[in-house]
Design a protein around this motif. Sequence first.
Motif, PDB file in Angstrom:
ATOM      1  N   THR A 156       0.862  -1.170   0.000  1.00  0.00           N
ATOM      2  CA  THR A 156       0.000   0.000   0.000  1.00  0.00           C
ATOM      3  C   THR A 156       0.903   1.226   0.000  1.00  0.00           C
ATOM      4  O   THR A 156       1.700   1.412   0.921  1.00  0.00           O
ATOM      5  CB  THR A 156      -0.920   0.011   1.225  1.00  0.00           C
ATOM      6  N   SER A 158      -0.122   4.536  -0.236  1.00  0.00           N
ATOM      7  CA  SER A 158      -0.664   5.618   0.595  1.00  0.00           C
ATOM      8  C   SER A 158      -2.163   5.468   0.711  1.00  0.00           C
ATOM      9  O   SER A 158      -2.805   4.773  -0.089  1.00  0.00           O
ATOM     10  CB  SER A 158      -0.346   6.991  -0.020  1.00  0.00           C
ATOM     11  N   GLY A 159      -2.720   6.149   1.700  1.00  0.00           N
ATOM     12  CA  GLY A 159      -4.154   6.325   1.738  1.00  0.00           C
ATOM     13  C   GLY A 159      -4.531   7.381   0.712  1.00  0.00           C
ATOM     14  O   GLY A 159      -3.678   8.072   0.161  1.00  0.00           O
ATOM     15  N   GLN A 160      -5.810   7.487   0.441  1.00  0.00           N
ATOM     16  CA  GLN A 160      -6.266   8.457  -0.550  1.00  0.00           C
ATOM     17  C   GLN A 160      -7.017   9.580   0.136  1.00  0.00           C
ATOM     18  O   GLN A 160      -8.012   9.338   0.816  1.00  0.00           O
ATOM     19  CB  GLN A 160      -7.153   7.761  -1.586  1.00  0.00           C
ATOM     20  N   GLN A 270     -12.110   3.581   3.667  1.00  0.00           N
ATOM     21  CA  GLN A 270     -10.793   4.117   3.353  1.00  0.00           C
ATOM     22  C   GLN A 270     -10.304   3.565   2.018  1.00  0.00           C
ATOM     23  O   GLN A 270     -10.339   2.364   1.781  1.00  0.00           O
ATOM     24  CB  GLN A 270      -9.785   3.756   4.449  1.00  0.00           C
ATOM     25  N   GLN A 272      -7.172   3.191  -0.861  1.00  0.00           N
ATOM     26  CA  GLN A 272      -5.721   3.081  -0.849  1.00  0.00           C
ATOM     27  C   GLN A 272      -5.181   3.068  -2.281  1.00  0.00           C
ATOM     28  O   GLN A 272      -5.838   2.606  -3.208  1.00  0.00           O
ATOM     29  CB  GLN A 272      -5.287   1.769  -0.166  1.00  0.00           C
ATOM     30  N   GLN A 274      -2.320   1.194  -4.242  1.00  0.00           N
ATOM     31  CA  GLN A 274      -1.503  -0.005  -4.047  1.00  0.00           C
ATOM     32  C   GLN A 274      -0.715  -0.336  -5.299  1.00  0.00           C
ATOM     33  O   GLN A 274      -1.176  -0.099  -6.416  1.00  0.00           O
ATOM     34  CB  GLN A 274      -2.391  -1.207  -3.698  1.00  0.00           C
TER      35      GLN A 274
END
Length: 307
Positions: A156, A158-160, A270, A272, A274
């Motif tokens: 992963t 980052s988060g978005q 959430q 992500q 990837q």
Amino acid sequence: MQIKALRYFLMVATTGSFLATARHFEVPASSVSRFIAALEEELGRQLFYRSTRAVKLTEDGERFYLQVKEAVGLLDAAAEDLAQADVGLKGLIRINAPVALGRRHVAPLIVCLQKEYPELEVELTLTDALIDPVQEGADITIRVGHVIDSGLIGRTVSGQRYVLAASPAYLETHGKPLSPGDLSDHACLLYKGDQGAQRWYCKRPPEETFKMLEVSGPLRSNNAEVLVAAAMAGQGLVLFPSWLFDPLSFREGRLLKLLTDWDVSASAEQMQVQILSPENRLRSRKVREVSNFLIEKIGSPPYWESL
């Protein structure tokens, strides 16, 4: 048992076509058919059901496919690592990414990648459809979405983070929303893809649960960049991931960020970013190093958050 016959078998199993396999390997279709027939005779098992409409694996063929795919993958990875042990990366690598993320970020990173490894060939496919990397032959797949158990392995990145934005001209005419509840009175420009029209959600940190908002507007599109352009032209508000916007649009004041004290999102879960690969492809030094290159260049947090 000839390795060529096994490669033909794998490609026929993947494409469901002797003709497509022949085209891929640039050999006559009769040659492919002959090798497959010899393989079946050697094994004493029928591997394919053949009809005028399709070619499908038998039950024995399914079991054999899984084992052969693993074995040939190991052979290819071993040969590749040996050939490239003392040299830079070279040869072909296939990368799949979503359209907007691929155009805005992956394509420029590939330019950097090929400057560092000039003998590396890259085949970049951009599609918003969720592909099967094994079926499509993708070595690296960049996905944006929920984390799911897809049988792929990777990281992963980052988060978005989503950004709600509108132009100064729109806000001067219609006023600035002060809370998520105000959005029902505004023109919200909505992305509409395969899953239908975009829905908007909100929560105030540190709340964990998103609530859906009632939003609508005069324009929908399956192209996010069309909607961002419309927002800059004063037609309404847009909600998209931070990586989709041109940072200059905020620096130059063509767009303004809204409701920055709230978490506003196009998903109740959430999301992500990837970078993933089929397990057998990660045995390839080339795939591992290109994946690591992309992860390092994107950074944590991703570079687009600081632009």
